[in-house]
Design a protein around this motif. Structure first.
Motif, PDB file in Angstrom:
ATOM      1  N   GLN A   1      -5.598   4.471 -13.227  1.00 20.58           N
ATOM      2  CA  GLN A   1      -6.779   3.817 -13.717  1.00 20.58           C
ATOM      3  C   GLN A   1      -7.029   4.327 -15.035  1.00 20.58           C
TER       4      GLN A   1
ATOM      5  N   SER B   1       3.399  -3.193  -7.856  1.00 17.91           N
ATOM      6  CA  SER B   1       2.423  -4.065  -8.440  1.00 17.91           C
ATOM      7  C   SER B   1       3.408  -4.918  -9.459  1.00 17.91           C
TER       8      SER B   1
ATOM      9  N   SER C   1      -9.466  -4.248  -7.440  1.00 12.57           N
ATOM     10  CA  SER C   1     -10.554  -4.749  -6.395  1.00 12.57           C
ATOM     11  C   SER C   1     -10.606  -6.198  -6.139  1.00 12.57           C
ATOM     12  N   LEU C   2     -10.114  -7.151  -7.171  1.00 10.64           N
ATOM     13  CA  LEU C   2      -9.713  -8.493  -6.595  1.00 10.64           C
ATOM     14  C   LEU C   2      -8.761  -8.935  -5.690  1.00 10.64           C
ATOM     15  N   LEU C   3      -7.620  -8.014  -5.806  1.00  5.59           N
ATOM     16  CA  LEU C   3      -6.686  -8.048  -4.763  1.00  5.59           C
ATOM     17  C   LEU C   3      -7.012  -7.573  -3.481  1.00  5.59           C
TER      18      LEU C   3
ATOM     19  N   GLY D   1      -4.370  -4.316 -13.009  1.00  2.00           N
ATOM     20  CA  GLY D   1      -5.754  -4.117 -13.346  1.00  2.00           C
ATOM     21  C   GLY D   1      -6.809  -4.838 -12.604  1.00  2.00           C
ATOM     22  N   HIS D   2      -6.230  -5.592 -11.627  1.00  2.00           N
ATOM     23  CA  HIS D   2      -7.015  -6.279 -10.522  1.00  2.00           C
ATOM     24  C   HIS D   2      -7.241  -5.769  -9.240  1.00  2.00           C
TER      25      HIS D   2
ATOM     26  N   ARG E   1       0.860  -9.318  -8.656  1.00  2.00           N
ATOM     27  CA  ARG E   1      -0.540  -9.141  -9.003  1.00  2.00           C
ATOM     28  C   ARG E   1      -0.443  -8.047 -10.424  1.00  2.00           C
ATOM     29  N   GLU E   2      -1.110  -8.147 -11.155  1.00  2.00           N
ATOM     30  CA  GLU E   2      -1.309  -6.985 -12.136  1.00  2.00           C
ATOM     31  C   GLU E   2      -2.140  -5.906 -11.756  1.00  2.00           C
TER      32      GLU E   2
END
Length: 242
Positions: free
Chosen positions: A177, A86, A140-142, A137-138, A134-135
């Motif tokens: 997480q 990441s 699910s979006l990724l 923390g995202h 991408r960070e």
């Protein structure tokens, strides 16, 4: 022993017995019976074998196709638990997907001994190029972003095949997480504390530099707070002056 073989054995036994009987009697038969005997010996075996073939039936087409069909080539495989970097150091996504591919046609392509390896390498390379920007923390979006980016067939670096992925899954390890959740809580608390500190500083500056800088400012401020108690404000002038 199969049914057809048993039937053939019985027929040959009966035929031999018939021939022996005929030989024993042939010496006393008239001459016109010889042609009839020859026809009988030709027609009876032919009819028997025809009946046997009808009972056995034709070879199923599916069986013939299985004998002549080319082996089915595998064009997909499942990839599980691949670590993708990441944007933050020491934080990795866990990537899983079903990789699909097809071999590219063209001169000089040659034989690919391990197309699955080329396809998996191509798909993981495409996923890594996106994930490392991408960070963590995202996740699910990724996951949805990768599902769209990898849903199209793209050629691999060698040009031997085109590959894509479906059923994409992207997660973070549970311990990572948990760390991100704690960091998020600390950042929220720090933001609230910072706003409180700025509010107190602003209030002290307002009181010291504006409200209480002289007696007149103190009286005006007190009147705005207690406009219905003018007489009391006048009585409190010595206090406000101090």
């Amino acid at each position: 022993m199969t049914t057809a073989r048993k039937t053939t054995t019985v027929f040959l036994t009966v035929l031999c017995g018939l021939l022996l009987t005929i030989v024993s009697l042939v010496q006393r038969w008239p001459g016109w019976t010889w042609p009839a005997l020859a026809v009988l010996l030709l027609v009876v075996p032919a009819g028997f074998f025809r009946m046997a073939s009808q009972r056995r039936g034709p070879v199923p087409p599916s069986f013939e196709e299985q004998l002549t069909a080319a082996p089915v080539e595998r064009t997909e495989c499942r990839v599980n638990g691949v670590a993708l970097p990441s944007l933050w150091d020491d934080y990795h996504f866990v990537f899983s997907a079903t990789v699909r591919w097809y071999l590219a046609d063209g001169p000089g392509r040659g034989t690919v001994l391990n197309p699955a390896g080329l396809a998996v390498d191509a798909v993981i390379g495409r996923a890594r190029a996106i994930a490392e920007k991408r960070e963590p923390g995202h996740a699910s979006l990724l996951q949805h972003e990768l599902g769209g980016a990898l849903s199209r067939m793209h050629p691999d670096s060698t040009g031997h095949l085109r590959a894509m992925a479906e059923d994409v899954s992207l997660t973070l390890p549970a311990e990572d997480q948990e760390r991100l959740d704690r960091l998020a809580g600390v950042r929220k608390d720090e933001t609230v504390w910072e706003h409180q500190r700025k509010y107190e500083q602003s209030k002290r500056r307002y009181l010291g530099e504006d409200v209480l800088k002289d007696t007149g400012s103190a009286v005006v401020w007190w009147l705005t707070k207690n406009d219905e108690h003018v007489a009391r404000t006048v009585a409190d002038l010595p206090l406000l002056a101090r």
